[in-house]
Motif scaffolding. Structure first.
Motif, PDB file in Angstrom:
ATOM      1  N   TYR A 115       0.814  -1.217   0.000  1.00  0.00           N
ATOM      2  CA  TYR A 115       0.000   0.000   0.000  1.00  0.00           C
ATOM      3  C   TYR A 115       0.851   1.272   0.000  1.00  0.00           C
ATOM      4  O   TYR A 115       0.449   2.289  -0.577  1.00  0.00           O
ATOM      5  CB  TYR A 115      -0.965  -0.007   1.185  1.00  0.00           C
ATOM      6  CG  TYR A 115      -2.244  -0.758   0.882  1.00  0.00           C
ATOM      7  CD1 TYR A 115      -3.155  -0.260  -0.038  1.00  0.00           C
ATOM      8  CD2 TYR A 115      -2.524  -1.972   1.498  1.00  0.00           C
ATOM      9  CE1 TYR A 115      -4.315  -0.951  -0.345  1.00  0.00           C
ATOM     10  CE2 TYR A 115      -3.687  -2.662   1.197  1.00  0.00           C
ATOM     11  CZ  TYR A 115      -4.580  -2.150   0.276  1.00  0.00           C
ATOM     12  OH  TYR A 115      -5.723  -2.836  -0.025  1.00  0.00           O
ATOM     13  N   ILE A 143      -4.419   3.447   5.371  1.00  0.00           N
ATOM     14  CA  ILE A 143      -3.828   2.105   5.298  1.00  0.00           C
ATOM     15  C   ILE A 143      -4.065   1.370   6.607  1.00  0.00           C
ATOM     16  O   ILE A 143      -4.391   0.174   6.617  1.00  0.00           O
ATOM     17  CB  ILE A 143      -2.318   2.193   4.985  1.00  0.00           C
ATOM     18  CG1 ILE A 143      -2.098   2.778   3.588  1.00  0.00           C
ATOM     19  CG2 ILE A 143      -1.662   0.817   5.096  1.00  0.00           C
ATOM     20  CD1 ILE A 143      -0.647   3.111   3.277  1.00  0.00           C
ATOM     21  N   ILE A 147      -5.585  -2.423   6.839  1.00  0.00           N
ATOM     22  CA  ILE A 147      -4.438  -3.330   6.859  1.00  0.00           C
ATOM     23  C   ILE A 147      -4.844  -4.758   7.214  1.00  0.00           C
ATOM     24  O   ILE A 147      -4.240  -5.730   6.756  1.00  0.00           O
ATOM     25  CB  ILE A 147      -3.357  -2.800   7.835  1.00  0.00           C
ATOM     26  CG1 ILE A 147      -2.038  -3.542   7.645  1.00  0.00           C
ATOM     27  CG2 ILE A 147      -3.820  -2.871   9.278  1.00  0.00           C
ATOM     28  CD1 ILE A 147      -1.393  -3.307   6.316  1.00  0.00           C
TER      29      ILE A 147
END
Length: 310
Positions: A115, A143, A147
């Protein structure tokens, strides 16, 4: 699409103020549903109840999982108020957030690097959060919310403060997550982005549902078309045009709000031949206009026969 989250008759009060007055909705797997409303409408209270940050006075919040309670390791959350530890490296904070969700660390590390590259942050894994720009920090926090591959992703004003390029990156990733089956609940005041991205809408005002349905349903409900004409024309000319509910004028631009039963192609044939038209646009009203009309209690727009809002 399969419902992942069921909210039923949710009520919540703070002292003598009732913040939520029995709201109900569902969020399905693979859809982006917008939760909308003016400031103070009850959006944040709703989200905090779903997250288990606070608890409702009555009503139920059910997830389509075995067992009871809120499956917090299955939920991702991007809060409106951003907050990351300033003196911690990007990789460390993201791995910490993944660990809080019981996500495998090695798999999380691979996703972080993926990412960071995707969001144009490659090489920033060992940079401390305080060294990042505001936009970079927002990407890192986004993110952190995905995640652990959540099944339900709650985004509170995800586009706030982002430049157009970063907005497009976020939009593409949110749409891809939904396409892969993630249920997304998105709160935003940027109606153009909501209109572009979302499958369904749930709007609350004063703690009550006012709209709930697909964007197409909402626009059909507010069946009004509007015709915007630019050119040097007089208001007297416009007032002779049939099937017009109301007229707005701003300089050489005039907006004709049409009655709900108008057939647009036939209506266009009734425009006076002597109109000066440098530009003409005929379309349905925007979500922004619907939002403003409801939030300000103007009631300028007429609903159709099939009620979709209370």
């Amino acid at each position: 699409m399969e419902p992942l989250l069921h909210v039923q008759n949710l009520k919540k009060s703070f002292k003598d103020k009732q913040a939520l007055k029995g709201i109900s909705f569902e969020v399905h797997r693979g859809e982006i549903m917008a939760i909308l409303g003016p400031n103070g409408a009850g959006k944040s209270t709703t989200i905090r109840n779903i997250m288990g940050i606070m608890y409702p006075d009555s009503g139920t919040i059910q997830f389509n999982y075995n067992g009871k309670g809120i499956p917090k390791n299955k939920i991702g959350y991007l809060p409106e108020e951003r907050g990351l530890y300033k003196n911690v490296k990007v990789m460390d904070i993201l791995l910490y957030l993944a660990d809080l969700k019981d996500y495998p660390i090695q798999q999380a590390k691979e996703r972080v690097l993926y990412y960071l590259k995707k969001f144009d942050l490659e090489g920033k894994e060992n940079v401390s959060v305080e060294e990042l720009s505001k936009g970079m920090g927002q990407k890192v926090q986004f993110i952190g919310s995905i995640i652990h591959e959540p099944d339900l992703l709650i985004l509170d004003e995800p586009f706030s403060g982002l430049d157009p390029v970063s907005q497009d990156i976020f939009k593409d990733e949110i749409s891809q997550l939904a396409a892969n089956g993630t249920a997304i609940l998105l709160s935003s005041h940027q109606m153009n982005l909501v209109e572009e991205m979302c499958d369904r809408l749930f709007m609350i005002q004063n703690g009550q549902k006012v709209i709930y349905g697909t964007l197409d349903d909402v626009k059909k409900q507010y069946a009004n078309y509007k015709c915007t004409i630019s050119g040097k024309n007089s208001m007297e000319q416009m007032q002779t045009i049939p099937n017009v509910d109301r007229i707005e004028q701003n300089g050489d631009t005039i907006v004709l709000h049409l009655e709900s039963d108008v057939n647009p192609p036939l209506w266009l044939q009734q425009l006076p031949e002597d109109l000066h038209i440098s530009e003409l646009k005929l379309n349905r009203i925007s979500l922004h206009e619907i939002f403003i009309d409801i939030a300000t209690d103007q009631h300028l727009m007429k609903k159709g026969e099939d009620e979709i809002y209370a």
